[in-house]
Write a protein that holds these residues in place. Structure first.
Motif, PDB file in Angstrom:
ATOM      1  N   ALA A 299       0.918  -1.211   0.007  1.00 17.99           N
ATOM      2  CA  ALA A 299      -0.264   0.134  -0.171  1.00 17.99           C
ATOM      3  C   ALA A 299       0.843   1.228   0.109  1.00 17.99           C
ATOM      4  CB  ALA A 299      -0.951  -0.050   1.313  1.00 17.99           C
ATOM      5  N   GLY A 300       1.802   1.153   0.715  1.00 20.93           N
ATOM      6  CA  GLY A 300       3.047   2.490   0.562  1.00 20.93           C
ATOM      7  C   GLY A 300       4.380   1.899   0.463  1.00 20.93           C
ATOM      8  N   ILE A 301       5.188   2.925   0.849  1.00 22.33           N
ATOM      9  CA  ILE A 301       6.616   2.574   0.953  1.00 22.33           C
ATOM     10  C   ILE A 301       7.125   1.725   2.143  1.00 22.33           C
ATOM     11  CG2 ILE A 301       8.914   3.725   1.328  1.00 22.33           C
ATOM     12  CD1 ILE A 301       7.611   6.292   0.112  1.00 22.33           C
ATOM     13  N   ARG A 302       7.398   0.694   1.956  1.00 25.05           N
ATOM     14  CA  ARG A 302       7.977  -0.219   2.972  1.00 25.05           C
ATOM     15  C   ARG A 302       9.437   0.412   3.625  1.00 25.05           C
ATOM     16  NH1 ARG A 302       5.251  -5.081   3.614  1.00 25.05           N
ATOM     17  NH2 ARG A 302       6.838  -5.770   5.031  1.00 25.05           N
ATOM     18  N   ARG A 386       9.877  10.643  -0.912  1.00 22.55           N
ATOM     19  CA  ARG A 386       9.127  10.907   0.365  1.00 22.55           C
ATOM     20  C   ARG A 386       7.686  10.415   0.017  1.00 22.55           C
ATOM     21  NH1 ARG A 386      10.507  15.693   4.051  1.00 22.55           N
ATOM     22  NH2 ARG A 386      12.698  15.912   3.940  1.00 22.55           N
ATOM     23  N   VAL A 387       6.922  10.308  -1.071  1.00 24.21           N
ATOM     24  CA  VAL A 387       5.589   9.823  -1.496  1.00 24.21           C
ATOM     25  C   VAL A 387       5.989   8.674  -2.569  1.00 24.21           C
ATOM     26  CG1 VAL A 387       4.355  11.747  -0.525  1.00 24.21           C
ATOM     27  CG2 VAL A 387       4.932  11.652  -2.800  1.00 24.21           C
ATOM     28  N   PHE A 388       5.450   7.838  -2.739  1.00 23.39           N
ATOM     29  CA  PHE A 388       5.552   6.838  -4.005  1.00 23.39           C
ATOM     30  C   PHE A 388       4.838   7.541  -5.309  1.00 23.39           C
ATOM     31  CE2 PHE A 388       1.507   5.103  -4.555  1.00 23.39           C
ATOM     32  CZ  PHE A 388       0.950   5.016  -3.220  1.00 23.39           C
ATOM     33  N   GLY A 389       3.904   8.385  -5.104  1.00 19.06           N
ATOM     34  CA  GLY A 389       3.352   8.608  -6.471  1.00 19.06           C
ATOM     35  C   GLY A 389       2.042   9.520  -6.270  1.00 19.06           C
ATOM     36  N   GLU A 390       1.387   9.619  -7.171  1.00 17.16           N
ATOM     37  CA  GLU A 390       0.190  10.371  -7.263  1.00 17.16           C
ATOM     38  C   GLU A 390      -0.711   9.929  -8.312  1.00 17.16           C
ATOM     39  OE1 GLU A 390       1.394  14.504  -7.847  1.00 17.16           O
ATOM     40  OE2 GLU A 390      -0.074  14.448  -9.384  1.00 17.16           O
ATOM     41  N   GLY A 391      -1.948  10.121  -8.509  1.00 14.24           N
ATOM     42  CA  GLY A 391      -2.980   9.860  -9.501  1.00 14.24           C
ATOM     43  C   GLY A 391      -4.232   8.984  -9.083  1.00 14.24           C
ATOM     44  N   PRO A 392      -4.843   9.029 -10.042  1.00 17.09           N
ATOM     45  CA  PRO A 392      -6.448   8.547  -9.662  1.00 17.09           C
ATOM     46  C   PRO A 392      -6.439   6.997  -9.610  1.00 17.09           C
ATOM     47  CG  PRO A 392      -6.189   8.585 -12.223  1.00 17.09           C
ATOM     48  CD  PRO A 392      -4.723   9.130 -11.559  1.00 17.09           C
ATOM     49  N   ARG A 504      16.921  13.313   4.172  1.00 15.02           N
ATOM     50  CA  ARG A 504      15.789  12.485   4.199  1.00 15.02           C
ATOM     51  C   ARG A 504      15.426  12.193   5.739  1.00 15.02           C
ATOM     52  NH1 ARG A 504      15.289   8.037   1.281  1.00 15.02           N
ATOM     53  NH2 ARG A 504      13.155   8.279   1.112  1.00 15.02           N
ATOM     54  N   ASP A 505      14.473  12.656   6.365  1.00 20.56           N
ATOM     55  CA  ASP A 505      14.223  12.280   7.954  1.00 20.56           C
ATOM     56  C   ASP A 505      12.794  11.408   8.086  1.00 20.56           C
ATOM     57  OD1 ASP A 505      13.456  15.909   8.727  1.00 20.56           O
ATOM     58  OD2 ASP A 505      12.666  14.276   7.249  1.00 20.56           O
ATOM     59  N   PHE A 506      12.182  11.141   7.014  1.00 19.88           N
ATOM     60  CA  PHE A 506      10.969  10.412   7.196  1.00 19.88           C
ATOM     61  C   PHE A 506      10.524   9.788   5.548  1.00 19.88           C
ATOM     62  CE2 PHE A 506       9.441  14.560   5.759  1.00 19.88           C
ATOM     63  CZ  PHE A 506       8.366  14.127   4.790  1.00 19.88           C
ATOM     64  N   LEU A 507       9.608   8.858   5.764  1.00 19.26           N
ATOM     65  CA  LEU A 507       9.045   8.393   4.314  1.00 19.26           C
ATOM     66  C   LEU A 507       7.546   8.412   4.912  1.00 19.26           C
ATOM     67  CD1 LEU A 507      11.119   5.053   3.734  1.00 19.26           C
ATOM     68  CD2 LEU A 507      11.199   7.223   2.592  1.00 19.26           C
ATOM     69  N   HIS A 508       6.722   8.941   3.877  1.00 14.57           N
ATOM     70  CA  HIS A 508       5.228   9.083   4.028  1.00 14.57           C
ATOM     71  C   HIS A 508       4.811   8.049   3.037  1.00 14.57           C
ATOM     72  CE1 HIS A 508       1.622  11.082   4.219  1.00 14.57           C
ATOM     73  NE2 HIS A 508       1.606  11.199   3.011  1.00 14.57           N
TER      74      HIS A 508
END
Length: 513
Positions: A299-302, A386-392, A504-508
């Motif tokens: 679902a997100g960045i591991r 920081r974020v893996f992506g965007e879109g519909p 880089r101090d976090f992953l969202h």
């Protein structure tokens, strides 16, 4: 009765020889640096070459490609009364006592197998590693396993198909791995315990295995055999990747898993090579090996590197005559989605009984390779942003979910990141577009996700400078006429690093707007 003169004499390893081999395994473990405790194995770190590689090829091959029916589970299901496979087998081959799975083996000739040619195709596809099946659930080894007569150098192909591909893989600069599905042989043929079948004949028990019930835990003889077969793969072929299928999480395997991991990591230390061991479900303690998700997604960045293994086909891994193939865009969508979430993709193909790949699979690989030839800079050697992506397109999570098509759409972007000495690069990867005016909202100046000033935006492939503008609500880029919108594109955004010590101090784990 069928002619069985092709069957070689049975091999019966002595208990004394087995005991000596186990003592040698324990000696190697005792030498360190790893011991066979979870606490020691937690010191394992995945090698950088694997984290950089991102994409590899899985190879499911074997005698199930002779009937080429339903799936590579045909050998099991042909013995299950009431199954479609059982009915088809009886119709085409007759009694299971007269024609069992073993009788497909002499027809599995791999007569046209060309390992260098196959490896060259994988290299053309952009693969950085190759993981052929060493032994599937059926008990037939594609490598030269001394503990069994049911091996490719003696039966069927009469050559070390696995070893040839491993050598050809390395000669082309790719990493050679191995997969073992041996654990499932404990119960794989248990349908043959009902009715008259060759599974019940003692002469063939060394192929069909115990044929036990799934709920019965493996006994010590089987577990020791599993250990020694795995050690033989490690020592004879020195694979830098070792992949296990499910069922190794069954009761009884746990101490043997720790032994295999410690042995493998200690051998790798001797070789001076970084290695990767994969597991599914909860077979290994987190941090002691690399987590693998079958036909899955995150679902997100591991936070730790992981792997998705999937296939070019939705309905089978090995060769069948009725594949439901994915499209090139679906495969590229899976690839960029996985790498944006700190993963690698292992993509499976299945050679035919003659040892060649179906033309549809070869062309899919070439298509992926063409996309990577242009956009590979945004794939290989990158890290998640920081974020893996965007879109519909909604993100997916879990295993066994890719029977339904997954394809990124217009407005979907996946991001990767690379840090150089003086400048940082953010990569924007898309598999399709509906307009030459691209709007990437994650890179809006007001969001503050992208630290630093954008210096340039170029098109991957030819590094052509593009017209762009960064506003409070988006980064806007105009694509040139040379871009085929249906083939997608990749952008390299050069970012002047801001004056701070920690970048880089976090992953969202979500997507940006």
């Amino acid at each position: 009765m069928p002619d069985l003169t092709w069957v070689p004499p049975r091999i019966r390893p002595s208990s004394e020889d087995d005991a000596a081999e186990v003592r040698e395994v324990e000696r190697i473990i005792a030498q360190g640096p790893f011991s066979d405790t979870w606490e020691s194995l937690e010191a394992y770190e995945p090698p950088t070459w694997y984290i950089d590689a991102k994409f590899g090829i899985f190879v499911h091959w074997g005698a199930a490609s002779v009937p080429a029916t339903m799936s590579e589970w045909y050998p099991r299901l042909m013995y299950r009364r009431g199954s479609e496979e059982h009915l088809l087998h009886r119709e085409h081959h007759g009694s299971l006592a007269e024609h069992g799975y073993k009788d497909f083996l002499p027809r599995f000739t791999m007569a046209d197998y060309d390992a260098p040619q196959m490896a060259a195709l994988f290299r053309q596809a952009g693969a950085r590693f190759v993981v052929p099946v060493a032994e599937h659930h059926d008990g037939f080894t594609m490598y030269d396993e001394p503990r069994t007569r049911w091996r490719a150098p003696l039966v069927g192909p009469r050559r070390d198909a696995f070893g040839e591909l491993a050598q050809a893989t390395r000669e082309l600069g790719m990493i050679a791995g191995a997969s073992s599905h041996r654990a499932e042989n404990w119960w794989f043929f248990n349908g043959g315990r009902v009715g008259e079948t060759d599974v019940q004949e003692p002469e063939w028990s060394d192929l069909y295995g115990p044929a036990a019930r799934e709920e019965v835990s493996p006994d010590e003889d089987f577990l020791q055999d599993w250990l020694l077969r795995t050690v033989h793969i490690i020592d004879r072929y020195r694979p830098q990747m070792l992949w296990f299928d499910f069922y190794i999480e069954a009761p009884g395997f746990e101490p043997y898993l720790r032994k295999v991991a410690a042995y493998y990591y200690n051998r790798a230390a001797e070789w001076g090579r970084g290695v990767v061991l994969f597991y599914k479900n909860e077979a290994f303690r987190p941090g002691t090996a690399v987590f693998d998700v079958e036909r899955g997604a995150s679902a997100g960045i591991r936070p730790e590197i992981w792997q998705n293994e999937t296939a070019v086909s939705r309905n089978a891994w090995g060769h069948i005559d009725t594949h439901d193939y994915k499209t090139q865009r679906e495969i590229v969508s899976e690839l960029v989605d996985v790498i944006s979430k700190n993963g690698c993709l292992l993509l499976n193909v299945g050679p035919k009984a003659d040892g060649t790949l179906p033309s549809e699979e070869a062309e899919l690989l070439r298509g992926v390779g063409r996309w990577l030839d242009v956009n590979g800079e945004g794939v290989y050697g990158t890290r998640p942003w920081r974020v893996f992506g965007e879109g519909p397109t909604a993100s997916r999570a879990g295993a066994m979910i890719d029977a339904a098509p997954f394809e990124l759409a217009h407005g979907d972007f996946r991001f990767t990141w690379r840090t150089n000495a003086d400048v940082d690069y953010l990569y924007v990867l898309a598999v399709t577009a509906e307009s030459r005016d691209v709007v990437v909202r994650s890179l809006a100046s007001e969001l503050n996700l992208l630290e630093g000033e954008v210096e340039s935006v170029v098109l991957l492939g030819d590094l052509e400078p593009l017209v762009w503008r960064r506003d409070g609500d988006a980064l806007r880029v105009h694509l040139p006429d040379s871009v085929d919108l249906q083939d997608g594109f990749g952008l390299r955004v050069a970012v002047q690093r801001p004056p701070r010590i920690e970048r880089r101090d976090f992953l969202h784990n979500g997507t940006a707007p």
